[in-house]
Scaffold this motif. Structure first.
Motif, PDB file in Angstrom:
ATOM      1  N   UNK A   1     -19.562  11.631   8.585  1.00 49.80           N
ATOM      2  CA  UNK A   1     -19.667  12.956   7.970  1.00 49.80           C
ATOM      3  C   UNK A   1     -18.261  13.485   7.731  1.00 49.80           C
ATOM      4  N   UNK A   2     -17.974  13.878   6.504  1.00 50.64           N
ATOM      5  CA  UNK A   2     -16.629  14.309   6.143  1.00 50.64           C
ATOM      6  C   UNK A   2     -16.720  15.612   5.370  1.00 50.64           C
ATOM      7  N   UNK A   3     -15.960  16.612   5.803  1.00 52.52           N
ATOM      8  CA  UNK A   3     -15.998  17.915   5.144  1.00 52.52           C
ATOM      9  C   UNK A   3     -15.395  17.869   3.740  1.00 52.52           C
ATOM     10  N   UNK A   4     -14.288  17.125   3.605  1.00 56.21           N
ATOM     11  CA  UNK A   4     -13.620  17.023   2.315  1.00 56.21           C
ATOM     12  C   UNK A   4     -14.248  15.922   1.471  1.00 56.21           C
ATOM     13  N   UNK A   5     -13.908  15.924   0.199  1.00 54.34           N
ATOM     14  CA  UNK A   5     -14.432  14.889  -0.697  1.00 54.34           C
ATOM     15  C   UNK A   5     -13.833  13.526  -0.384  1.00 54.34           C
ATOM     16  N   UNK A   6     -12.696  13.535   0.318  1.00 56.39           N
ATOM     17  CA  UNK A   6     -11.989  12.294   0.649  1.00 56.39           C
ATOM     18  C   UNK A   6     -12.142  11.984   2.130  1.00 56.39           C
ATOM     19  N   UNK A   7     -12.483  10.750   2.451  1.00 56.67           N
ATOM     20  CA  UNK A   7     -12.616  10.353   3.851  1.00 56.67           C
ATOM     21  C   UNK A   7     -11.242  10.230   4.503  1.00 56.67           C
ATOM     22  N   UNK A   8     -11.227  10.348   5.824  1.00 56.02           N
ATOM     23  CA  UNK A   8      -9.976  10.122   6.542  1.00 56.02           C
ATOM     24  C   UNK A   8      -9.562  11.221   7.480  1.00 56.02           C
ATOM     25  N   UNK A   9     -10.139  12.409   7.327  1.00 55.42           N
ATOM     26  CA  UNK A   9      -9.818  13.494   8.259  1.00 55.42           C
ATOM     27  C   UNK A   9      -8.328  13.785   8.312  1.00 55.42           C
ATOM     28  N   UNK A  10      -7.785  13.854   9.526  1.00 53.54           N
ATOM     29  CA  UNK A  10      -6.373  14.172   9.710  1.00 53.54           C
ATOM     30  C   UNK A  10      -5.452  13.067   9.215  1.00 53.54           C
ATOM     31  N   UNK A  11      -6.012  11.876   8.984  1.00 53.02           N
ATOM     32  CA  UNK A  11      -5.180  10.748   8.532  1.00 53.02           C
ATOM     33  C   UNK A  11      -5.167  10.589   7.013  1.00 53.02           C
ATOM     34  N   UNK A  12      -6.011  11.330   6.321  1.00 53.88           N
ATOM     35  CA  UNK A  12      -6.087  11.167   4.868  1.00 53.88           C
ATOM     36  C   UNK A  12      -4.835  11.711   4.189  1.00 53.88           C
ATOM     37  N   UNK A  13      -4.458  11.103   3.072  1.00 54.14           N
ATOM     38  CA  UNK A  13      -3.281  11.562   2.324  1.00 54.14           C
ATOM     39  C   UNK A  13      -3.578  12.889   1.638  1.00 54.14           C
ATOM     40  N   UNK A  14      -2.522  13.663   1.454  1.00 52.00           N
ATOM     41  CA  UNK A  14      -2.601  14.917   0.721  1.00 52.00           C
ATOM     42  C   UNK A  14      -1.705  14.819  -0.502  1.00 52.00           C
ATOM     43  N   UNK A  15      -2.118  15.416  -1.600  1.00 51.83           N
ATOM     44  CA  UNK A  15      -1.327  15.399  -2.829  1.00 51.83           C
ATOM     45  C   UNK A  15      -0.809  16.801  -3.119  1.00 51.83           C
ATOM     46  N   UNK A  16       0.496  16.884  -3.375  1.00 48.72           N
ATOM     47  CA  UNK A  16       1.138  18.154  -3.688  1.00 48.72           C
ATOM     48  C   UNK A  16       2.142  17.937  -4.819  1.00 48.72           C
ATOM     49  N   UNK A  17       1.937  18.615  -5.936  1.00 46.25           N
ATOM     50  CA  UNK A  17       2.916  18.596  -7.022  1.00 46.25           C
ATOM     51  C   UNK A  17       3.301  17.211  -7.487  1.00 46.25           C
ATOM     52  N   UNK A  18       2.351  16.315  -7.554  1.00 47.79           N
ATOM     53  CA  UNK A  18       2.641  14.968  -8.022  1.00 47.79           C
ATOM     54  C   UNK A  18       3.098  13.999  -6.943  1.00 47.79           C
ATOM     55  N   UNK A  19       3.245  14.496  -5.691  1.00 42.48           N
ATOM     56  CA  UNK A  19       3.636  13.633  -4.580  1.00 42.48           C
ATOM     57  C   UNK A  19       2.466  13.479  -3.614  1.00 42.48           C
ATOM     58  N   UNK A  20       2.414  12.334  -2.946  1.00 41.06           N
ATOM     59  CA  UNK A  20       1.419  12.116  -1.899  1.00 41.06           C
ATOM     60  C   UNK A  20       2.115  12.051  -0.555  1.00 41.06           C
ATOM     61  N   UNK A  21       1.573  12.754   0.422  1.00 42.63           N
ATOM     62  CA  UNK A  21       2.168  12.787   1.754  1.00 42.63           C
ATOM     63  C   UNK A  21       1.094  12.468   2.788  1.00 42.63           C
ATOM     64  N   UNK A  22       1.498  11.975   3.977  1.00 41.28           N
ATOM     65  CA  UNK A  22       0.508  11.710   5.025  1.00 41.28           C
ATOM     66  C   UNK A  22      -0.118  13.000   5.528  1.00 41.28           C
ATOM     67  N   UNK A  23      -1.278  12.875   6.132  1.00 38.40           N
ATOM     68  CA  UNK A  23      -1.906  14.022   6.773  1.00 38.40           C
ATOM     69  C   UNK A  23      -1.212  14.363   8.075  1.00 38.40           C
ATOM     70  N   UNK A  24      -1.826  15.247   8.849  1.00 36.01           N
ATOM     71  CA  UNK A  24      -1.252  15.655  10.131  1.00 36.01           C
ATOM     72  C   UNK A  24      -1.087  14.450  11.051  1.00 36.01           C
ATOM     73  N   UNK A  25      -2.050  13.563  11.046  1.00 35.46           N
ATOM     74  CA  UNK A  25      -1.975  12.341  11.842  1.00 35.46           C
ATOM     75  C   UNK A  25      -1.220  11.306  11.007  1.00 35.46           C
ATOM     76  N   UNK A  26       0.109  11.282  11.173  1.00 29.86           N
ATOM     77  CA  UNK A  26       0.954  10.483  10.278  1.00 29.86           C
ATOM     78  C   UNK A  26       1.495   9.219  10.935  1.00 29.86           C
TER      79      UNK A  26
END
Length: 217
Positions: free
Chosen positions: A7-32
């Motif tokens: 069960x995943x709240x966001x559309x993307x699986x991975x929780x705290x480990x899922x990548x985040x996209x900001x302004x054309x860049x991808x960064x690790x989640x909190x669990x990096x």
């Protein structure tokens, strides 16, 4: 053999480990961090065939300071020597000595962490023998290393580091894994043991970070 529902709240699986996209860049989640992912687990899940590649060397850490140039900190004692010696030759030698101790402790502790938690009291002859063999491995470290391990284990990591190093940013950087993700601070008893245990299972990590593992899964 069990069926698993994720069960995943966001559309993307991975929780705290899922990548985040900001302004054309991808960064690790909190669990990096992937330094505790066991290579044996990667192999048993068949993740290598799905693109998961273990790094061959530990990535250096840059520890910043409020006042100062910061410290580029290498995991390997020989590679860290020049950077640390610029602050303190004594600390450079002390770090090489600490890495030597941790590398000698690693085989014993790595074997321990690959097993389930042992019972408080052995439930049979086989478990008695197994616990005895672990004691022999500890004794096999030699008198100096065994006594240092038993002395340091119940200590707080702040005191253990300050015994060995005079450079505060170095002590703090080495101590960080002992308290990372736990409800403890550097003056909590037993955090020196956590530093030793986490070092025993530390690997360079996974190329691409946690998001690469999420994608493979």
């Amino acid at each position: 053999g069990h069926k698993v529902t994720v069960l995943e709240r966001r559309a993307q699986a991975g929780g705290l480990s899922a990548r985040r996209a900001f302004g054309g860049f991808e960064v690790p989640g909190v669990r990096h961090d992937t330094s505790e992912i066991r290579p044996s687990l990667v192999e048993s899940l068949g993740l290598s065939s799905r693109g998961v590649t273990m790094l061959s060397d530990h990535v250096p850490i840059f520890a910043s300071e409020a006042r100062g140039n910061g410290l580029l900190f290498h995991f390997d004692g020989a590679r860290a020597k020049e950077e640390i010696a610029a602050r303190s030759k004594k600390d450079a030698d002390a770090y090489a000595a600490l890495r030597g101790l941790l590398s000698r402790l690693r085989p014993m502790l790595e074997a321990l962490t690959d097993k389930g938690a042992p019972p408080l009291l052995p439930r049979g002859f086989g478990e008695t023998i197994e616990m005895g063999l672990m004691g022999l491995k500890l004794r096999g470290l030699g008198r100096t290393d065994m006594i240092e391990f038993l002395r340091a284990a119940p200590m707080c990591v702040a005191d253990w580091m300050r015994e060995q190093f005079e450079t505060e940013v170095l002590s703090a950087t080495i101590a960080m894994p002992a308290v990372l993700g736990d409800f403890v601070g550097p003056w909590s008893p037993g955090t020196a043991a956590m530093l030793v245990l986490r070092d025993a299972v530390a690997v360079p990590g996974v190329k691409g970070g946690p998001a690469a593992v999420v994608d493979a899964l």
